[in-house]
Design an enzyme around this catalytic site. Structure first.
Site, PDB file in Angstrom:
ATOM      1  N   TYR A 177      -7.306  14.989  -8.095  1.00  0.00           N
ATOM      2  CA  TYR A 177      -6.439  14.216  -9.012  1.00  0.00           C
ATOM      3  C   TYR A 177      -5.545  15.155  -9.843  1.00  0.00           C
ATOM      4  O   TYR A 177      -4.344  14.910  -9.994  1.00  0.00           O
ATOM      5  CB  TYR A 177      -7.350  13.382  -9.908  1.00  0.00           C
ATOM      6  CG  TYR A 177      -6.680  12.409 -10.839  1.00  0.00           C
ATOM      7  CD1 TYR A 177      -6.207  11.181 -10.377  1.00  0.00           C
ATOM      8  CD2 TYR A 177      -6.566  12.694 -12.196  1.00  0.00           C
ATOM      9  CE1 TYR A 177      -5.629  10.266 -11.254  1.00  0.00           C
ATOM     10  CE2 TYR A 177      -5.994  11.790 -13.077  1.00  0.00           C
ATOM     11  CZ  TYR A 177      -5.523  10.577 -12.591  1.00  0.00           C
ATOM     12  OH  TYR A 177      -4.954   9.680 -13.473  1.00  0.00           O
ATOM     13  N   THR A 233      -4.554  18.127  -9.118  1.00  0.00           N
ATOM     14  CA  THR A 233      -3.549  18.725  -8.220  1.00  0.00           C
ATOM     15  C   THR A 233      -2.422  17.737  -7.968  1.00  0.00           C
ATOM     16  O   THR A 233      -1.236  18.090  -8.046  1.00  0.00           O
ATOM     17  CB  THR A 233      -4.222  19.121  -6.892  1.00  0.00           C
ATOM     18  OG1 THR A 233      -5.270  20.043  -7.176  1.00  0.00           O
ATOM     19  CG2 THR A 233      -3.228  19.752  -5.935  1.00  0.00           C
ATOM     20  N   ALA A 234      -2.785  16.494  -7.700  1.00  0.00           N
ATOM     21  CA  ALA A 234      -1.761  15.467  -7.451  1.00  0.00           C
ATOM     22  C   ALA A 234      -0.903  15.248  -8.693  1.00  0.00           C
ATOM     23  O   ALA A 234       0.333  15.174  -8.608  1.00  0.00           O
ATOM     24  CB  ALA A 234      -2.426  14.158  -7.027  1.00  0.00           C
ATOM     25  N   LYS A 235      -1.542  15.175  -9.856  1.00  0.00           N
ATOM     26  CA  LYS A 235      -0.788  14.877 -11.082  1.00  0.00           C
ATOM     27  C   LYS A 235       0.102  16.049 -11.497  1.00  0.00           C
ATOM     28  O   LYS A 235       1.177  15.849 -12.082  1.00  0.00           O
ATOM     29  CB  LYS A 235      -1.753  14.491 -12.206  1.00  0.00           C
ATOM     30  CG  LYS A 235      -2.454  13.144 -11.972  1.00  0.00           C
ATOM     31  CD  LYS A 235      -1.465  12.017 -11.727  1.00  0.00           C
ATOM     32  CE  LYS A 235      -2.073  10.633 -11.901  1.00  0.00           C
ATOM     33  NZ  LYS A 235      -1.113   9.567 -11.535  1.00  0.00           N
ATOM     34  N   ASP A 249       0.871  -1.175   0.000  1.00  0.00           N
ATOM     35  CA  ASP A 249       0.000   0.000   0.000  1.00  0.00           C
ATOM     36  C   ASP A 249       0.910   1.228   0.000  1.00  0.00           C
ATOM     37  O   ASP A 249       1.613   1.487   0.979  1.00  0.00           O
ATOM     38  CB  ASP A 249      -0.878  -0.027   1.259  1.00  0.00           C
ATOM     39  CG  ASP A 249      -1.761   1.211   1.362  1.00  0.00           C
ATOM     40  OD1 ASP A 249      -1.627   2.136   0.523  1.00  0.00           O
ATOM     41  OD2 ASP A 249      -2.584   1.253   2.296  1.00  0.00           O
ATOM     42  N   VAL A 250       0.895   1.975  -1.105  1.00  0.00           N
ATOM     43  CA  VAL A 250       1.860   3.079  -1.220  1.00  0.00           C
ATOM     44  C   VAL A 250       1.579   4.230  -0.247  1.00  0.00           C
ATOM     45  O   VAL A 250       2.426   5.092  -0.061  1.00  0.00           O
ATOM     46  CB  VAL A 250       1.945   3.634  -2.675  1.00  0.00           C
ATOM     47  CG1 VAL A 250       2.451   2.574  -3.638  1.00  0.00           C
ATOM     48  CG2 VAL A 250       0.632   4.248  -3.134  1.00  0.00           C
ATOM     49  N   SER A 299      -0.431  12.810 -15.643  1.00  0.00           N
ATOM     50  CA  SER A 299      -1.647  12.659 -16.472  1.00  0.00           C
ATOM     51  C   SER A 299      -1.890  13.964 -17.214  1.00  0.00           C
ATOM     52  O   SER A 299      -1.477  15.028 -16.753  1.00  0.00           O
ATOM     53  CB  SER A 299      -2.833  12.374 -15.545  1.00  0.00           C
ATOM     54  OG  SER A 299      -4.056  12.549 -16.230  1.00  0.00           O
TER      55      SER A 299
HETATM   56  P1  NDP Z   1      -5.757   0.740 -12.791  1.00  0.00           P
HETATM   57  O1  NDP Z   1      -6.889   0.990 -11.859  1.00  0.00           O
HETATM   58  O2  NDP Z   1      -5.906  -0.256 -13.875  1.00  0.00           O
HETATM   59  O3  NDP Z   1      -4.429   0.389 -11.962  1.00  0.00           O
HETATM   60  C1  NDP Z   1      -4.049   1.119 -10.827  1.00  0.00           C
HETATM   61  C2  NDP Z   1      -3.505   0.159  -9.813  1.00  0.00           C
HETATM   62  O4  NDP Z   1      -3.061   0.910  -8.663  1.00  0.00           O
HETATM   63  C3  NDP Z   1      -4.582  -0.832  -9.315  1.00  0.00           C
HETATM   64  O5  NDP Z   1      -4.076  -2.140  -9.325  1.00  0.00           O
HETATM   65  C4  NDP Z   1      -4.847  -0.356  -7.899  1.00  0.00           C
HETATM   66  O6  NDP Z   1      -5.202  -1.383  -6.999  1.00  0.00           O
HETATM   67  C5  NDP Z   1      -3.486   0.199  -7.523  1.00  0.00           C
HETATM   68  N1  NDP Z   1      -3.567   1.026  -6.318  1.00  0.00           N
HETATM   69  C6  NDP Z   1      -4.549   1.882  -5.931  1.00  0.00           C
HETATM   70  N2  NDP Z   1      -4.268   2.397  -4.722  1.00  0.00           N
HETATM   71  C7  NDP Z   1      -3.095   1.842  -4.327  1.00  0.00           C
HETATM   72  C8  NDP Z   1      -2.312   1.938  -3.158  1.00  0.00           C
HETATM   73  N3  NDP Z   1      -2.648   2.731  -2.131  1.00  0.00           N
HETATM   74  N4  NDP Z   1      -1.155   1.213  -3.081  1.00  0.00           N
HETATM   75  C9  NDP Z   1      -0.787   0.419  -4.097  1.00  0.00           C
HETATM   76  N5  NDP Z   1      -1.494   0.263  -5.230  1.00  0.00           N
HETATM   77  C10 NDP Z   1      -2.647   0.960  -5.335  1.00  0.00           C
HETATM   78  O7  NDP Z   1      -5.403   2.185 -13.414  1.00  0.00           O
HETATM   79  P2  NDP Z   1      -4.456   2.626 -14.612  1.00  0.00           P
HETATM   80  O8  NDP Z   1      -3.566   1.550 -15.033  1.00  0.00           O
HETATM   81  O9  NDP Z   1      -5.316   3.312 -15.566  1.00  0.00           O
HETATM   82  O10 NDP Z   1      -3.606   3.767 -13.858  1.00  0.00           O
HETATM   83  C11 NDP Z   1      -2.210   3.650 -13.578  1.00  0.00           C
HETATM   84  C12 NDP Z   1      -1.657   5.052 -13.353  1.00  0.00           C
HETATM   85  O11 NDP Z   1      -1.807   5.805 -14.561  1.00  0.00           O
HETATM   86  C13 NDP Z   1      -2.387   5.835 -12.268  1.00  0.00           C
HETATM   87  O12 NDP Z   1      -1.469   6.624 -11.558  1.00  0.00           O
HETATM   88  C14 NDP Z   1      -3.315   6.716 -13.064  1.00  0.00           C
HETATM   89  O13 NDP Z   1      -3.648   7.869 -12.345  1.00  0.00           O
HETATM   90  C15 NDP Z   1      -2.465   7.017 -14.261  1.00  0.00           C
HETATM   91  N6  NDP Z   1      -3.192   7.468 -15.434  1.00  0.00           N
HETATM   92  C16 NDP Z   1      -4.151   6.693 -16.037  1.00  0.00           C
HETATM   93  C17 NDP Z   1      -4.815   7.153 -17.154  1.00  0.00           C
HETATM   94  C18 NDP Z   1      -5.876   6.366 -17.845  1.00  0.00           C
HETATM   95  O14 NDP Z   1      -6.521   6.900 -18.768  1.00  0.00           O
HETATM   96  N7  NDP Z   1      -6.102   5.115 -17.514  1.00  0.00           N
HETATM   97  C19 NDP Z   1      -4.520   8.474 -17.725  1.00  0.00           C
HETATM   98  C20 NDP Z   1      -3.481   9.188 -17.026  1.00  0.00           C
HETATM   99  C21 NDP Z   1      -2.848   8.704 -15.937  1.00  0.00           C
HETATM  100  P3  NDP Z   1      -6.755  -1.738  -6.801  1.00  0.00           P
HETATM  101  O15 NDP Z   1      -7.231  -2.185  -8.123  1.00  0.00           O
HETATM  102  O16 NDP Z   1      -6.750  -2.806  -5.768  1.00  0.00           O
HETATM  103  O17 NDP Z   1      -7.410  -0.460  -6.355  1.00  0.00           O
END
Ligand code: NDP
Length: 252
Positions: A153, A155-157, A62-63, A141
């Site tokens: 989101y 703000t974080a990105k 858990d990050v 993002s």
């Molecule tokens: P997914 O939901 O497919 O994957 C995200 C993963 O992060 C999931 O497995 C999730 O776990 C995990 N996660 C969530 N919270 C935590 C935590 N506290 N500790 C560890 N792992 C965690 O999303 P994407 O692949 O789409 O997203 C990946 C990254 O890319 C993210 O940072 C997202 O913001 C960014 N992004 C995505 C875009 C898109 O269009 N898809 C566009 C721009 C950026 P669980 O499933 O159990 O919650």
């Protein structure tokens, strides 16, 4: 791209962009610690990598928890002997207009993306500085440029872009490159969940996103993973502190 002998940690590696990245880095020869919130998805991706002849271990992490993140980087070093590459893909959304956004929605998104990435970079730099080698790729993002309903989101990105630039300055003297990748619309569970939340058919949402995108398609996780792999490789060794948009256009 040849990453043989390198060791990578990928947070959020169990699904979507993180899973594609773990697989891409492994395909290029890196050993990968595939981390995700739940052990199951992390183990599945690690098993698929091993089944294709690569080296990988699944780790629950858990990050938002400092001890959990520190245990992850220590585990990568214990299992594979070093830590060269860090890619921080863990993420989630809790979208709402400002007047409806709760403290909890704000904190969870900021803590997961910003604090989680800070923890991971700080834990990884310890190993990278000692080895005088490292590559970090932080996932931003197009929402960093502003997106309705995503105050937390966006703000974080945007913050992650500042973090990448700052760490590039601080860690450059130790031969560590830090860059950010900013994807546009990528077809993953995250975008599917957004469609469900707003009550729009996912195929229609993709069609609309593709029509707005100069390249006239949405992205796939592999589109992002390929750029991340490049930024993890020696082919990009003089690139640091940059934000690379992977969005089918300048804004996605
Ligand atoms: P997914 O939901 O497919 O994957 C995200 C993963 O992060 C999931 O497995 C999730 O776990 C995990 N996660 C969530 N919270 C935590 C935590 N506290 N500790 C560890 N792992 C965690 O999303 P994407 O692949 O789409 O997203 C990946 C990254 O890319 C993210 O940072 C997202 O913001 C960014 N992004 C995505 C875009 C898109 O269009 N898809 C566009 C721009 C950026 P669980 O499933 O159990 O919650």
């Amino acid at each position: 791209m040849d990453l043989s002998g390198r060791v990578a940690v990928v947070t959020g590696g169990g699904r979507g962009i993180g899973a594609a990245t773990a697989q891409r880095l492994a395909q290029a020869g890196a050993a990968v610690a595939v981390a995700d919130l739940d052990q199951g998805p992390a183990d599945e991706v690690a098993a698929a990598i091993r089944a294709s002849g690569g080296r990988a271990v699944g780790v629950a992490c858990d990050v938002t928890s400092r001890p959990s993140v520190e245990a992850l980087t220590d585990r990568a070093v214990a299992d594979f002997g070093r830590l060269d590459l860090l890619v921080t893909c863990a993420g989630l959304t809790r979208d709402n207009l400002l007047f409806r956004m709760t403290d909890e929605d704000w904190d969870l998104v900021i803590d997961t993306h910003l604090k989680g990435t800070f923890y991971a970079c700080r834990a990884a730099q310890k190993h990278m500085v000692a080895a005088k080698y490292g590559k970090m790729v932080l996932i931003s993002s197009t929402s960093a440029l502003g997106n309705r309903g995503q105050a937390n989101y966006s703000t974080a990105k945007a913050g992650l872009q500042g973090l990448a630039r700052t760490l590039a300055i601080e860690l450059g003297p130790f031969n560590i490159n830090v860059n950010a990748v900013a994807p546009g619309f990528i077809e993953t569970r995250m975008t599917r969940a957004t469609a469900e939340r707003v009550g729009v058919d996912f195929d229609k949402m993709k069609e609309d996103a593709a029509a707005r995108t100069p390249l006239r398609r949405v992205g796939q996780p592999e589109d992002v993973a390929n750029v991340i792999a490049f930024l993890c490789s020696e082919q990009s060794s003089f690139v640091t502190g940059q934000v690379v948009y992977v969005a089918g256009g300048p804004r996605g």
